[in-house]
Structure formats: C-alpha cells, structure tokens
Design a protein around this motif. Structure first.
Motif: not given
Length: 99
Positions: A57-64
């Motif tokens: 998962l990319c941090e942009t769309e799903f931070p943490g």
C-alpha cells in the motif's frame, strides 16, 4: 469529489447493487491485493490478506494502513463479482487469484 475520480464497484454478495468509490484508493488496494494473493488454492484468509497487503500500500492513499480493512473488503467483493479472484471451499473465507 468529481465523478471522474470515482469508480463503480460491484459486490458478489449483492449482485444488483453498485457503489461509487474513490478511484485512487480502489486502484491502490486492488494493486496491493492482487500482489499479495497467491495464484492457487487454498489462498489467504481475509485476516492474512489484511496483513499481506500492507507492504504493497502507498502511504499517500493509506497512511499507516488507515482504513485498509474497509477497502480490502470492498475491493475483494468487487474482484470476486468480476471473477478476478475467488474463494476457496470451507471456512474461513480464503482468497486466491482466478486462473
């Protein structure tokens, strides 16, 4: 959010119901789920898939990993409805890519 930034998804559990959702989040989770799922049964349980998608998962769309569980379920049901992934027999639900 403009309609161009949304995507129409289905659900295998409610065949005649569709939902418009954020396209960027959908595509990010779709990519992560397909990267995480094996090609054959028995596949991953949903709980295992929840963990397996996190590194993809990319941090942009799903931070943490925020909201990843909801998006995993939405994408899972849509991809099942489209025949891209399938469930193995028995319980718990186990997922793998369709041939």
């Amino acid at each position: 959010m403009p309609d161009s930034e949304k995507i129409l998804i289905q659900s295998i559990t409610s065949p005649h119901h569709t939902e418009r959702v954020n396209k960027a989040k959908y595509m990010a989770m779709r990519h992560a789920l397909l990267a995480a799922l094996p090609e054959q049964a028995p596949g991953l349980s949903v709980a295992e898939a929840n963990i397996a998608v996190l590194p993809h998962l990319c941090e942009t769309e799903f931070p943490g990993g925020a909201k990843a569980g909801w998006w995993l379920k939405a994408v899972q049901l849509d991809l099942e409805a489209k025949g891209i992934i399938q469930r193995g027999p028995g319980k718990p639900v186990r997922l793998f890519k369709s041939a």
